[in-house]
Design an enzyme around this catalytic site. Structure first.
Site, PDB file in Angstrom:
ATOM      1  N   THR A   1      72.950  13.572  32.075  1.00 49.95           N
ATOM      2  CA  THR A   1      73.833  14.137  33.089  1.00 49.95           C
ATOM      3  C   THR A   1      73.099  15.124  33.997  1.00 49.95           C
ATOM      4  OG1 THR A   1      75.611  13.963  31.477  1.00 49.95           O
ATOM      5  CG2 THR A   1      76.038  15.312  33.414  1.00 49.95           C
TER       6      THR A   1
ATOM      7  N   GLU B   1      68.153  29.658  35.055  1.00 47.20           N
ATOM      8  CA  GLU B   1      69.449  30.068  35.613  1.00 47.20           C
ATOM      9  C   GLU B   1      70.610  29.262  35.030  1.00 47.20           C
ATOM     10  OE1 GLU B   1      70.437  32.569  38.219  1.00 47.20           O
ATOM     11  OE2 GLU B   1      72.085  31.949  36.964  1.00 47.20           O
TER      12      GLU B   1
ATOM     13  N   VAL C   1      72.921  29.645  31.317  1.00 47.55           N
ATOM     14  CA  VAL C   1      74.144  30.439  31.118  1.00 47.55           C
ATOM     15  C   VAL C   1      75.057  30.273  32.327  1.00 47.55           C
ATOM     16  CG1 VAL C   1      75.124  32.730  30.734  1.00 47.55           C
ATOM     17  CG2 VAL C   1      72.885  32.168  29.779  1.00 47.55           C
TER      18      VAL C   1
ATOM     19  N   GLU D   1      83.364  17.569  22.808  1.00 52.02           N
ATOM     20  CA  GLU D   1      82.618  16.512  22.131  1.00 52.02           C
ATOM     21  C   GLU D   1      83.346  16.050  20.878  1.00 52.02           C
ATOM     22  OE1 GLU D   1      78.363  17.172  21.911  1.00 52.02           O
ATOM     23  OE2 GLU D   1      78.588  18.808  23.338  1.00 52.02           O
TER      24      GLU D   1
ATOM     25  N   LYS E   1      74.498  31.974  24.599  1.00 51.51           N
ATOM     26  CA  LYS E   1      74.468  32.439  25.991  1.00 51.51           C
ATOM     27  C   LYS E   1      74.516  33.962  26.079  1.00 51.51           C
ATOM     28  CE  LYS E   1      76.447  28.139  27.801  1.00 51.51           C
ATOM     29  NZ  LYS E   1      77.710  27.442  28.110  1.00 51.51           N
TER      30      LYS E   1
END
Lengths: 398, 398
Positions: free
Chosen positions: B11, B124, B127, B185, B200
């Site tokens: 993706t 970048e 998170v 998921e 994160k």
């Protein structure tokens, strides 16, 4: 040692000194060098204030001192700020400013001088106070074509609209209260008529377009005609009224407008209240984003100026490219932009439907003797055409 | 010509290729040079897909090609991502990644290698997906000492909490729906138990503290125990329940925790719904700020990765300093942090008041056979102490 000179010891200038002193340890760590305020320029004296020791009245002392690396312009207004900033850049010093009037009018030109001299001109605090928005546009949203940027860019008017919304009060009363609290100036024109927001959206549009935008060409309406009755209608629609400064990409150019708007509850700007500012951005890849924070105030604004100072201090001999060409951008006529229109009229439904066809009528609590309705989406030009002959009490874009 | 190699054509990897191709004109203008994807690495073949022409199966082809300037790691997981990234940096190539597992575990080490090799390692998109937050922390909020950073950092759980709030549905039903829509998921553990948000906030805390934070030391609770009854209480209190990842400065260190919380309507994160993410920041000068946007999704995430690529491409021979020391930060025990606690019990008011003294009772619509109440503010340790002996059905921090 990085030496900073601050021009103007008002709210922002003194805030910049405070931030550099309070967070000195953090700044030194980030810059990798000591940093101090070497001079403060002001016409006034400040007897008893520690600033006295570094206060100067003559700008030449600053501009001729080769030790001064960075000049912070915090005087406001175009002159003498412009002359001073130009001299600083030409003397090889980098400059940070919070001055939206200066940036909107002379930004492109000052950036060009900075580029020629291999120094930098930065202005994060000129839009959105403490909210990082200029640097995010220049450094973070670089992978996107920005299709829309819409901001609540004026804290005074947002405070007033919030008060009117939650307390049902009239414009004049809220203005008086805002003046008493120091949120609005004695002459509130620049805020309430949208001129302040206009300069700020001109700056943002210049940056996303990469070309100079003349703020005088931006259609600007303020909030001074919004009434408690309008707020009643807004509540009946489940919407808030906000003064929005908007810029939208149309073809290869942008359409910009400042006007109060009826915002739906699901819009990210809907919940931005009081003196807070926020900037909504739509990128062609990113989708929707928003930056929110204190749009004014001594320390938040000074924090943004000092973030510029840190960037300048870590790039003393390296020009950071900002795309903002002096060639003026021909804005798309706002009459071509579309929205729905909320209209109040004293005429009857027959007259309304003759003009607009199908509309959505709104019944506000306790309002009689008039009709309120929302049109379908149409361009400003179409609206102007259709509304002819209808007696309009109020129109607010939705 | 800047040459990019993408590792992984899932993706995000395919999104990165799409962004670089779709916005190529804008990127070229910003970088001042042409940019293209020279290789895509994947174990699979993609017959008929234009990617075939640049597809390789052997990483050595990429790492040994001196023309490759930038490697985008979009494989996910710690291995082989770590080995590949390390090899790229050691070969003098800059790297961008969206891989939070890799960054949380190996961030400090990879930054050190990047520094030694005078290249860069950026992350970048690790998170907040498309939301610019890492670069704002490193480049924009530099004048502030960050006293709090609290995020809605997981889109799956925020979607679920929003659904439960607006539809009154039970956790299990909402999870099924989220799985059907592809938002959750098949094994949703990493999202619903807070492990994703934990990694994160570990990254964000490492950046604000400038030191490695071990995510295993962050107390983490998920949303799997939140019920439709809890939502009824939340509504009675005028609050929303959000899974928040929080980091607060205490003394010279930070306290970090991931847990569902009852947020008041005036909190900037209150209105952040559906799959959106947002990060709230409190700086000692800036005050409150917030960054909001798409926390996941192909193009928003890819947009953040490509913003890194632009930064890397404009700094090919210049290391951009990021403070993140490998030495582990000793986090403050979360038991020392304070909040109010919302508690549900089957015992009576006498038992409640014996344990907590004065509390605020909450009556939720249609809920009987139990008592819900909000405690005064106290530390986690004090709460643990006071709650002993009370039969607790549910506890949510407020």
């Amino acid at each position: 040692m990085v030496n900073v000179a601050i021009l103007g010891y008002g709210t922002i200038g003194s805030g910049v000194k405070e931030v550099i002193e309070t967070n000195n340890k953090k700044l030194v760590k980030h810059i990798g060098d000591d940093i101090r305020v070497k001079y403060v320029l002001d016409l006034r004296d400040f007897p008893g204030d520690p600033v006295e020791k570094i206060l100067v009245h003559d700008y030449n002392e600053i501009v001729s001192d080769p030790q001064v690396d960075i000049v912070v312009e915090a005087m406001g207004g175009v002159e003498p700020a412009y002359t001073f900033v130009k001299q600083a850049l030409e003397a090889g010093k980098s400059v940070a400013t919070s001055n939206k009037a200066l940036v909107a009018e002379k930004g492109a030109q000052l950036l060009k001088i900075a580029q020629d001299k291999n120094v930098n001109f930065q202005f994060e605090a000129s839009v959105g106070g403490g909210i990082p928005i200029i640097r995010p546009l220049n450094c973070c949203l670089t992978a996107d074509v920005i299709e829309e940027i819409t901001g609540i860019l004026n804290g005074t008017t947002n405070y007033m609209m919030t008060k009117m919304y939650f307390e049902g009060s009239e414009y004049a009363d809220v203005l008086k209260e805002a003046q008493a609290k120091g949120y609005a100036e004695a002459d509130p024109t620049a805020d309430v008529e949208g001129y302040d927001a206009c300069r700020k959206i001109a700056i943002l549009t210049s940056l996303v377009a990469g070309q100079q935008v003349n703020f005088e060409h931006i259609h600007t309406e303020g909030i001074s005609k919004i009434t408690a009755t309008d707020i009643k209608y807004a509540k009946a629609m489940g919407r808030a009224i906000k003064l929005l400064a908007t810029s939208k990409k149309i073809g290869d150019s942008y359409m910009a407008i400042v006007a109060p708007r009826l915002l739906k509850e699901d819009h990210p700007l809907y919940g931005v209240n009081d003196v807070f500012n926020a900037v909504f951005v739509h990128g062609n890849m990113l989708g929707d984003g928003m930056f929110y924070g204190s749009g004014a105030g001594k320390l938040p604004t000074a924090s943004a100026v000092v973030a510029d100072v840190v960037e300048l201090a870590t790039n003393l001999n390296r020009h950071l490219y900002v795309e903002w060409d002096e060639k003026e951008l021909e804005l798309v006529d706002y009459k071509q932009s579309s929205s729905r229109f909320f209209v109040r009229t004293t005429q009857d439904k027959e007259a309304v439907e003759k003009a607009f066809g199908k509309v959505e009528y709104i019944q506000a609590e306790g309002v009689t003797g008039e009709i309120g309705f929302l049109t379908e989406e149409m361009t400003e030009a179409e609206y102007d055409n259709k509304v002819q002959g209808l007696n309009v009490v109020q129109m607010i874009r939705a």
